[in-house]
Design an enzyme around this catalytic site. Structure first.
Site, PDB file in Angstrom:
ATOM      1  N   CYS A 235      -1.499  -0.849  -3.265  1.00  0.00           N
ATOM      2  CA  CYS A 235      -0.466  -1.446  -4.133  1.00  0.00           C
ATOM      3  C   CYS A 235       0.800  -1.775  -3.335  1.00  0.00           C
ATOM      4  O   CYS A 235       1.086  -1.173  -2.292  1.00  0.00           O
ATOM      5  CB  CYS A 235      -0.062  -0.479  -5.238  1.00  0.00           C
ATOM      6  SG  CYS A 235      -1.374  -0.031  -6.350  1.00  0.00           S
TER       7      CYS A 235
ATOM      8  N   GLU B  82       3.865  -1.022  -3.981  1.00  0.00           N
ATOM      9  CA  GLU B  82       4.827   0.082  -3.848  1.00  0.00           C
ATOM     10  C   GLU B  82       4.514   0.947  -2.639  1.00  0.00           C
ATOM     11  O   GLU B  82       5.409   1.373  -1.907  1.00  0.00           O
ATOM     12  CB  GLU B  82       4.802   0.973  -5.106  1.00  0.00           C
ATOM     13  CG  GLU B  82       5.196   0.265  -6.389  1.00  0.00           C
ATOM     14  CD  GLU B  82       4.017  -0.402  -7.102  1.00  0.00           C
ATOM     15  OE1 GLU B  82       3.087  -0.869  -6.421  1.00  0.00           O
ATOM     16  OE2 GLU B  82       4.038  -0.457  -8.339  1.00  0.00           O
TER      17      GLU B  82
HETATM   18  N1  THU Z   1      -1.022  -3.213  -8.133  1.00  0.00           N
HETATM   19  C1  THU Z   1       0.154  -3.003  -7.467  1.00  0.00           C
HETATM   20  O1  THU Z   1       0.370  -3.566  -6.388  1.00  0.00           O
HETATM   21  N2  THU Z   1       1.073  -2.156  -8.017  1.00  0.00           N
HETATM   22  C2  THU Z   1       0.922  -1.532  -9.199  1.00  0.00           C
HETATM   23  O2  THU Z   1       1.799  -0.789  -9.592  1.00  0.00           O
HETATM   24  C3  THU Z   1      -0.268  -1.756 -10.015  1.00  0.00           C
HETATM   25  C4  THU Z   1      -1.360  -2.577  -9.391  1.00  0.00           C
HETATM   26  C5  THU Z   1      -1.984  -4.166  -7.557  1.00  0.00           C
HETATM   27  C6  THU Z   1      -3.240  -3.551  -7.036  1.00  0.00           C
HETATM   28  C7  THU Z   1      -4.205  -4.720  -7.118  1.00  0.00           C
HETATM   29  O3  THU Z   1      -4.083  -5.507  -5.955  1.00  0.00           O
HETATM   30  C8  THU Z   1      -3.711  -5.531  -8.280  1.00  0.00           C
HETATM   31  O4  THU Z   1      -2.379  -5.088  -8.538  1.00  0.00           O
HETATM   32  C9  THU Z   1      -4.560  -5.401  -9.536  1.00  0.00           C
HETATM   33  O5  THU Z   1      -4.733  -4.070  -9.851  1.00  0.00           O
END
Ligand code: THU
Length: 277
Positions: free
Chosen positions: A53, A55
């Site tokens: 993710c 973050e």
């Molecule tokens: N994702 C994030 O980058 N941050 C979050 O807080 C939730 C999900 C991303 C992971 C993945 O690449 C996409 O969003 C779909 O889940």
């Protein structure tokens, strides 16, 4: 720093996400205790579970860059309501950042803010980074000067030149603008007393470098990269001098800038002439 500024950085970071599988782009911008922004975007993988993710990319990026104390993180998505960090990210943010503010925003301007402890009511473990400040881990004699650093641009250039080849020979006579992020506007106090300013910028379109070659601006003779102003250099930084024409709030009008439209400005400084002897 304003939440809005951090959210803008998160939205910009979102454009560097790599999310070909979900198509869900996320950007995160973390604010360090000393007011620097470090960003991340989600990075997916064909083996889906290896995705990380935005973050976590941001906070790992920040810790590796030497930052150990944070005050807030902004997360930008294009969802309604704005997405909140997943459980894994909450845990990682807690360990490395403690109870930071979490600002969640979307592209239509919706914004939610809460302390991390409200998102992660009963965190696992204790903050362990305080016992291991980064400086204590640096061994004398290690080549720490090799470590890259991040820069936070303070604004950008508006000019009539879309690319370097379009900068005319008489650019010294032509006007451009420098838009300073309103966040930094106070830093322009008394700059109007200067006739000329030094503009340090990031040549963001420059890719790669050569150490020695024929330089077009120097009669096609061979010069080393440090003996000329070629944009293709180990660090794509430029130093330009421009005449200051006007300052209106956060907008500078300057004459003689040799930078293309959209060039990120890293710093502005005054000129101190060398003593002639
Ligand atoms: N994702 C994030 O980058 N941050 C979050 O807080 C939730 C999900 C991303 C992971 C993945 O690449 C996409 O969003 C779909 O889940």
């Amino acid at each position: 720093m304003k939440d809005q500024t951090l959210l803008k950085a998160a939205r910009a970071a979102r454009t560097r996400a790599y999310a070909p599988y979900s198509g869900f782009l996320v950007g995160a911008a973390l604010l360090t205790e000393d007011n620097r922004i470090v960003t991340g975007g989600n990075i997916e993988n064909a083996s889906y579970g290896l995705t990380v993710c935005a973050e976590r990319v941001a906070i790992w990026n920040a810790v590796h860059a030497g930052h150990r104390k944070f005050t807030k993180i902004a997360v930008a998505t294009d969802s309604v309501p704005p997405a909140s960090p997943c459980g894994a990210c909450r845990q990682v943010l807690w360990e490395l950042g403690g109870n930071i503010e979490v600002i969640m925003g979307n592209l239509s301007g919706e914004q939610i803010k809460m302390p991390l402890i409200e998102l992660l009511a009963k965190p696992f473990g204790e903050a362990c980074w305080e016992a291991n400040p980064v400086d204590d881990q640096l061994l004398a004699g290690e080549e720490t000067w090799r470590l890259p650093f991040t820069a936070n641009p303070i604004g950008y250039v508006i000019s009539d030149y879309p690319e370097p080849q379009k900068i005319p020979d008489h650019y010294r006579e032509l006007l451009s603008k420098i838009i300073v992020d309103p966040e930094f506007e106070e830093g322009l106090y008394r700059l109007d007393e200067e006739k000329e300013i030094i503009v340090i910028s990031h040549l963001h379109k420059a890719k790669g470098y050569t150490l020695k070659e024929q330089r077009s601006g120097r009669g096609h003779e061979v010069y080393g990269v440090f003996a000329c102003r070629a944009p293709l250099r180990p660090n794509a930084l430029a130093q330009s001098i421009a005449k200051l024409v006007a300052i209106e709030k956060n907008v500078l009008t300057v004459r003689g800038l040799d930078l293309i439209n959209g060039t990120p400005v890293i710093d502005l400084k005054t000129v101190i002439p060398l003593n002639q002897d």
